[in-house]
Write a protein that holds these residues in place. Structure first.
Motif, PDB file in Angstrom:
ATOM      1  N   GLN A 130       8.244 -52.735 -43.204  1.00  0.00           N
ATOM      2  CA  GLN A 130       8.727 -52.828 -41.844  1.00  0.00           C
ATOM      3  C   GLN A 130       7.630 -52.446 -40.855  1.00  0.00           C
ATOM      4  O   GLN A 130       6.760 -51.641 -41.156  1.00  0.00           O
ATOM      5  N   THR A 215      12.880 -47.294 -33.212  1.00  0.00           N
ATOM      6  CA  THR A 215      14.070 -47.051 -34.027  1.00  0.00           C
ATOM      7  C   THR A 215      14.645 -45.659 -33.813  1.00  0.00           C
ATOM      8  O   THR A 215      15.794 -45.410 -34.158  1.00  0.00           O
ATOM      9  N   LEU A 237      10.642 -56.180 -26.061  1.00  0.00           N
ATOM     10  CA  LEU A 237      11.574 -56.142 -27.187  1.00  0.00           C
ATOM     11  C   LEU A 237      12.942 -56.653 -26.760  1.00  0.00           C
ATOM     12  O   LEU A 237      13.489 -56.217 -25.741  1.00  0.00           O
ATOM     13  N   VAL A 239      15.961 -55.998 -27.357  1.00  0.00           N
ATOM     14  CA  VAL A 239      16.861 -54.976 -27.899  1.00  0.00           C
ATOM     15  C   VAL A 239      17.580 -54.305 -26.734  1.00  0.00           C
ATOM     16  O   VAL A 239      16.945 -53.987 -25.717  1.00  0.00           O
ATOM     17  N   GLN A 292      18.205 -55.801 -42.849  1.00  0.00           N
ATOM     18  CA  GLN A 292      17.581 -56.523 -41.747  1.00  0.00           C
ATOM     19  C   GLN A 292      18.237 -56.182 -40.411  1.00  0.00           C
ATOM     20  O   GLN A 292      17.556 -56.022 -39.387  1.00  0.00           O
ATOM     21  N   THR A 296      16.302 -54.679 -37.031  1.00  0.00           N
ATOM     22  CA  THR A 296      16.253 -55.365 -35.739  1.00  0.00           C
ATOM     23  C   THR A 296      17.020 -54.615 -34.652  1.00  0.00           C
ATOM     24  O   THR A 296      16.657 -54.702 -33.474  1.00  0.00           O
ATOM     25  N   GLY A 299      14.606 -52.474 -32.922  1.00  0.00           N
ATOM     26  CA  GLY A 299      13.390 -53.079 -32.423  1.00  0.00           C
ATOM     27  C   GLY A 299      12.318 -53.299 -33.472  1.00  0.00           C
ATOM     28  O   GLY A 299      11.203 -53.724 -33.147  1.00  0.00           O
ATOM     29  N   SER A 301      10.719 -54.968 -37.150  1.00  0.00           N
ATOM     30  CA  SER A 301      10.708 -56.265 -37.818  1.00  0.00           C
ATOM     31  C   SER A 301      10.419 -56.058 -39.294  1.00  0.00           C
ATOM     32  O   SER A 301       9.576 -55.230 -39.661  1.00  0.00           O
TER      33      SER A 301
END
Length: 336
Positions: A130, A215, A237, A239, A292, A296, A299, A301
């Motif tokens: 990640q 995160t 981002l 998010v 996943q 996400t 924020g 990947s």
């Protein structure tokens, strides 16, 4: 032939047969998927509650199905993640003790002159998982409402502004180091033993600013408990809570990009069949919908390129060793 000789002969024959059976079983067990037959331990080299711990919990659940056993998390904090990494380097190379570590794998050799392990030689590389951008956040009540106002406030309070980080070698320290270097701001660096205590003091106003992983900040930003001034990713981002936050690059700090990557490692000498089983399980974990979604939402990947495989993972870390080593030496940041 005497009775004693007959017994001895039979005993020798039985012993030889048992030895052959044992050798045969040992030879075929790995090929028949004996690994894993009990829980795997995933070492997180930082205190509980931080962003690496959050990823570890998501990963442990995603690995449970493909491995068929539980994945236990063990926190071994200290010295910027080097204590936990050293324990894994010394662990039995059987696939039952793994390391989840971030960018600190590439920065520790420059920060700590006497490491108890060699980053490139003492581990088997299993792949990156990640990548996470950083967010420059401020305490509640900070008068600056934008990055432009923050810059003015930092200049007006030169030498008085506290910039928190999660400790020597942490991603937040590296981000803060670059921020201070690029902006030439006179900020006081305040080290903590982990992201959680640093964020706790930020929330109560004990420190002013922190550069932390997205995160670990999204939930707090969505509740308006912190103010975000900029993100370190190349693009904004998508998010909730961060979609309107500009990048440092677009704010004038051209080329400022810090992404925190996380990878998985096993002790050097772990058998190839075990490494292959772990690599396959990690590939399945990356594709897990919940894993996943967890990434996400914060924020991050999930890494799906060549770096998700061991060889390219190792090549990438080697390049990062050179990159961050130069940055750290130029800044004069070393462990005490």
């Amino acid at each position: 032939m005497t009775q004693n000789k007959q017994r001895a002969k039979r005993a020798g024959w039985v012993g030889a047969m048992l030895s052959m059976v044992a050798i045969g079983l040992a030879a075929v067990s790995p090929a028949h998927g004996a690994y894993p037959d009990h829980a795997v331990t995933l070492v997180v080299p930082f205190p509980a509650g931080g962003p690496t711990d959050q990823l570890a919990r998501s990963l442990a659940e995603a690995l449970r199905k493909p491995l068929g056993v539980a994945v236990q998390i063990e926190h071994i904090g200290g010295a910027g993640g080097t204590v936990g990494a050293a324990k894994v380097a010394r662990a039995a190379p059987d696939g039952y003790t793994l390391l989840l570590h971030h960018i600190g794998m590439a920065t520790a050799p420059a920060l700590y002159p006497s490491l108890a392990y060699n980053t490139l030689d003492d581990f088997e590389y299993l792949g990156l998982l990640q990548e996470v951008p950083m967010v420059l956040v401020g305490r509640p009540g900070l008068p600056a409402k934008s990055y432009a106002e923050l810059s003015q406030w930092m200049v007006a309070n030169r030498g008085k502004v506290n910039l928190a980080n999660a400790g020597q070698g942490s991603a937040s320290q590296l981000c803060g180091l670059l921020f201070r270097s690029v902006t030439q701001m006179d900020l006081r660096s305040v080290r903590y033993r982990g992201a959680s205590p640093a964020m706790a003091d930020l929330l109560t106003g004990q420190v002013d600013l922190m550069c932390n992983q997205s995160t670990d900040t999204v939930a707090l930003l969505s509740k308006n408990k912190l103010r975000a001034y900029a993100v370190t990713s190349p693009q904004r981002l998508d998010v909730p809570g961060l979609a309107e936050v500009p990048t440092l690059s677009e704010l004038g700090l051209k080329g400022f990009s810090v992404t925190v990557w996380h990878g998985v490692y096993a002790p050097h000498g772990t058998p190839k069949p075990v490494l292959e089983a772990l690599a396959a399980a990690l590939q399945q974990a990356r594709s897990d919908p919940v894993f996943q979604a967890n990434a996400t939402a914060g924020g991050a990947s999930v890494v799906q390129d060549a770096r998700s495989q061991g060889p390219e993972h190792k090549r990438f870390v080697k390049s990062e060793l050179s990159k961050w080593g130069a940055v750290i030496r130029a800044a004069g940041e070393f462990a005490n």
